[in-house]
Design a protein around this motif. Structure first.
Motif, short mmCIF file in Angstrom:
data_model
loop_
_atom_site.label_atom_id
_atom_site.label_comp_id
_atom_site.label_asym_id
_atom_site.label_seq_id
_atom_site.Cartn_x
_atom_site.Cartn_y
_atom_site.Cartn_z
N LEU A 107 0.83 -1.20 0.00
CA LEU A 107 0.00 0.00 0.00
C LEU A 107 0.86 1.25 0.00
O LEU A 107 0.63 2.20 -0.76
CB LEU A 107 -0.92 -0.02 1.22
CG LEU A 107 -1.89 1.15 1.38
CD1 LEU A 107 -2.87 1.19 0.22
CD2 LEU A 107 -2.64 1.03 2.69
N LEU A 108 1.89 1.27 0.82
CA LEU A 108 2.77 2.43 0.90
C LEU A 108 3.50 2.68 -0.41
O LEU A 108 3.64 3.83 -0.86
CB LEU A 108 3.77 2.25 2.04
CG LEU A 108 4.62 3.46 2.43
CD1 LEU A 108 3.75 4.67 2.73
CD2 LEU A 108 5.50 3.12 3.61
N ARG A 109 3.96 1.60 -1.07
CA ARG A 109 4.61 1.77 -2.37
C ARG A 109 3.66 2.44 -3.36
O ARG A 109 4.03 3.38 -4.08
CB ARG A 109 5.07 0.42 -2.92
CG ARG A 109 6.32 -0.15 -2.26
CD ARG A 109 6.93 -1.25 -3.12
NE ARG A 109 6.04 -2.38 -3.30
CZ ARG A 109 5.99 -3.45 -2.50
NH1 ARG A 109 6.78 -3.49 -1.42
NH2 ARG A 109 5.18 -4.45 -2.74
N SER A 110 2.43 1.95 -3.41
CA SER A 110 1.47 2.49 -4.38
C SER A 110 1.12 3.94 -4.07
O SER A 110 1.08 4.79 -4.97
CB SER A 110 0.19 1.64 -4.37
OG SER A 110 0.44 0.34 -4.82
N LEU A 111 0.89 4.25 -2.80
CA LEU A 111 0.51 5.61 -2.44
C LEU A 111 1.66 6.59 -2.64
O LEU A 111 1.45 7.77 -2.94
CB LEU A 111 0.03 5.66 -0.99
CG LEU A 111 -1.23 4.85 -0.68
CD1 LEU A 111 -1.64 5.06 0.78
CD2 LEU A 111 -2.37 5.21 -1.62
N THR A 112 2.89 6.10 -2.49
CA THR A 112 4.06 6.95 -2.73
C THR A 112 4.13 7.38 -4.19
O THR A 112 4.40 8.55 -4.49
CB THR A 112 5.34 6.21 -2.34
OG1 THR A 112 5.29 5.89 -0.96
CG2 THR A 112 6.57 7.07 -2.59
#
Length: 236
Positions: A107-112
């Motif tokens: 999730l963090l990779r995508s939101l970044t």
């Protein structure tokens, strides 16, 4: 370095060391992001994840630039992680991110990717919950049919048949009449009120399983009146 700068630095490191070949929005479109066996929805069911939503009307805020924000759910949460946990535990019926480290990293990779450090803070995004919706009067049923196709079909499927619906989503409008209005005393007013509450408050009104609420920004009061005009008359 500011807290926001540290967050972006961590995010960039995760992107670099993560699955570089994976499309950035892929986890956001995958219900398996939550490992709950009860979950059927992805982030993209409710949010714009940056790959185009066409004519769809979505209940959730756009995830583009989401990490530049400091308020979520109309000010109910002050961190993206807290807001995401609300989705993971309530709407996806699973565990919080602390118990889902792989999901948290994905999730963090995508939101970044959707929130580059150069992005301007998107504090102007408005999400207003109408906490006491009233049964709407009037409404244009023909326009309501168009709105249903844009806002409701992706979860509930086609009206009356449920064709294409998620397995746990009720067939509209018939299932709503059977499961709610009969117990409350069938009248035009209570039926219209039930639909208005479901659209506006979703599962938080105690009447819908895990349906998300549609804010005033997502659907205007006139939109809700049109949707109710489309859904309610066929049961009279």
């Amino acid at each position: 370095m500011s807290a926001r700068g540290l967050l972006f630095g961590l995010c960039i490191a995760l992107v670099v060391t993560g699955c570089a070949a994976e499309p950035s929005s892929a986890p956001l479109r995958d219900p398996a992001l939550s490992r709950s066996r009860f979950n059927q929805v992805s982030c993209a069911h409710c949010h714009d994840v940056g790959d185009g939503v066409g004519e769809r009307l979505l209940p959730g805020a756009s995830l583009q630039g989401v990490l530049t924000r400091t308020q979520f759910w109309g000010g109910a949460f002050d961190s993206a992680k807290s807001a995401a946990n609300e989705c993971f535990t309530h709407f996806m019926r699973g565990e919080p991110l602390a118990q889902e480290p792989e999901a948290e990293r994905a999730l963090l990779r995508s939101l970044t990717v959707l929130s580059p450090p150069s992005a301007s803070p998107s504090e102007s995004f408005a999400w207003t919950l109408e906490r006491a919706p009233q049964a709407p009067a009037g409404g244009d049923a023909a326009r309501g049919a168009t709105l249903y196709a844009r806002a409701c079909v992706s979860c509930h499927g086609e009206a009356h048949t449920g064709l294409g619906r998620l397995a746990l989503a009720p067939v509209l409008p018939e299932d709503t009449e059977r499961t709610h209005t009969a117990a409350r005393g069938y009248t035009d007013e209570t039926l219209r009120q039930t639909f208005a509450y479901k659209i506006r408050l979703g599962s938080y009104d105690g009447l819908a399983g895990t349906m998300p609420p549609f804010s005033l920004e997502a659907l205007s009061r006139a939109d809700v009146a049109d949707l109710v005009a489309f859904l309610a008359p066929v049961l009279r």
